[in-house]
Design an enzyme around this catalytic site. Structure first.
Site, short mmCIF file in Angstrom:
data_model
loop_
_atom_site.label_atom_id
_atom_site.label_comp_id
_atom_site.label_asym_id
_atom_site.label_seq_id
_atom_site.Cartn_x
_atom_site.Cartn_y
_atom_site.Cartn_z
N ASP A 78 34.80 42.08 37.77
CA ASP A 78 34.08 43.32 38.09
C ASP A 78 33.48 43.22 39.50
OD1 ASP A 78 33.17 45.90 37.65
OD2 ASP A 78 31.37 45.27 36.54
N LEU A 128 22.58 46.76 36.80
CA LEU A 128 23.60 45.86 37.32
C LEU A 128 24.74 46.69 37.89
CD1 LEU A 128 23.97 43.02 34.62
CD2 LEU A 128 23.29 42.71 37.00
N ALA A 129 25.23 46.29 39.06
CA ALA A 129 26.28 47.07 39.73
C ALA A 129 27.42 46.15 40.11
CB ALA A 129 25.72 47.78 40.96
#
Length: 375
Positions: free
Chosen positions: A268, A302-303
């Site tokens: 991610d 969260l990114a």
């Protein structure tokens, strides 16, 4: 064209470790193995393992797919992650407008046509998601599926296509239509109940995006998305092992309880991977700020991550007590099988693509080769 020979003092085939072998590469494919060091073989200093495959990569090397839908962008992302052992990936576009999706599809198609090393398809993470589980995705772009999105998803020049969606907002018949068009449907960013997830799996969904994150939890009276993910024997689950997205105990529980071979490591990853950048522009006037090895939007969520695949392997070994061999399979063989590439990638055997990584004793990537060429 004559074969190039490589000598490895230690090599992991995808199934087992072997010692002191020479392997030949011709036209990007492994053509032969022999024990011992062959004359004129290139010596690889370290453990040679199958190249890593990442099905969820938003950015790297300062490049961000949502900010730049171009061949140069996906090439920059692949090069950045190539430093860390990734030899195949799906550039991932998170929830955005249909125009951005169309440009991302065009860039992917051109990258595949141009044979950009490492680009094997595209992952659309959204936009048909659950508002309560949107995470850091932009609310203004979350929407129902229409013919405009189907026109993108049904293209046949995009390589391997993965679409993450919330099954409570996409009907079983639409999931069947996506699957019929060659799309791998992954369940994620969803607040669905257990029966709804089962219906999506029955319709052909076969994946779960970043297990535990942005999905309804497993509880005593409602198994939720997590319960369905862990008990289904056919679907694969992506797992972000960065120490922030999933607690080590939860990650270990998933690996121990899920059918073997159905948990795969994903990153991610966001643009700072491979750089010293501490922030980048995001949606809705927000920024994403890096604090150590953690990324958060300025609104708190969260990114994504600054994780790379070698780091994911290292963390899986060091914090989850998983064997080196199994951690490697989670980073290469299992994602290859999920993507339908198991006969070409994820193993170092005769007939497989010569995608491999030279790892040091601390599980860091020293060198990466794609189709036998150094990345």
């Amino acid at each position: 064209m004559s074969a190039t020979k490589y000598f490895a003092t230690r090599l992991f085939s995808g199934e087992q470790f072997v010692q002191n072998v020479t392997f030949s590469v011709e036209d990007g494919v492994i053509t032969a193995f022999e024990y011992g060091q062959s004359e004129n073989a290139i010596v690889l200093e370290g453990t040679v393992v199958p190249g890593f495959i990442d099905v969820q990569v938003n950015g790297g090397g300062g490049a961000f797919f949502n900010a730049d839908q171009s061949v140069n962008c996906v090439d920059a992302i692949a090069k950045a992650h190539g430093q860390f052992g990734t030899t195949a990936l799906l550039p991932t576009l998170i929830t955005d407008s249909v125009e951005v999706m169309e440009r991302a599809a065009d860039a992917t198609a051109q990258a595949i046509k141009d044979q950009v090393p490492g680009i094997v398809g595209v992952h659309f993470e959204g936009p048909h998601l659950s508002m309560p589980k949107k995470g850091t995705h932009s609310e203004k772009f979350i929407r129902s599926i229409t013919e405009a999105e189907f026109a993108v998803f049904e293209r046949q020049d995009l390589g391997i296509k993965v679409v993450t969606l919330a099954p409570e907002n996409v009907s079983a018949s639409d999931i069947k239509r996506l699957v019929a068009a060659g799309v791998k449907v992954s369940i994620g960013h969803t607040n669905a109940d257990y029966p709804t997830v089962l219906a999506a799996l029955e319709a052909g969904a076969d994946g779960f995006t970043h297990l535990y994150n942005a999905m309804s939890a497993f509880t005593s009276r409602e198994p939720g998305v997590v319960g369905a993910a862990l008990t289904d024997t056919n679907a694969w689950c992506g797992l972000i092992v960065d120490g922030h997205h999933v607690h080590p105990v939860s990650a270990k529980f998933a690996i121990d309880s899920k059918t073997r071979g159905k948990i795969m490591l994903v990153t991610d990853a966001m643009p700072p991977v491979g750089t010293d950048d501490m922030e980048f522009d995001f949606f809705d006037g927000r920024k994403v700020i890096r604090t150590g090895d953690r990324l958060n939007s300025t609104t708190g969520e969260l990114a994504g991550s600054v994780l790379d695949m070698a780091g994911a392997v290292r963390n899986t070994i060091n914090t989850l007590d998983v064997s080196y061999a199994e951690a490697l399979r989670m980073a290469s063989l299992y994602p290859a099988q999920y993507l339908g590439l198991g006969n070409r990638k994820g193993r170092l055997v005769v007939g497989a693509d010569a995608d491999f990584v030279v790892m040091d004793n601390e599980f860091y990537a020293r060198e990466t080769y794609v189709a036998g060429a150094k990345r």
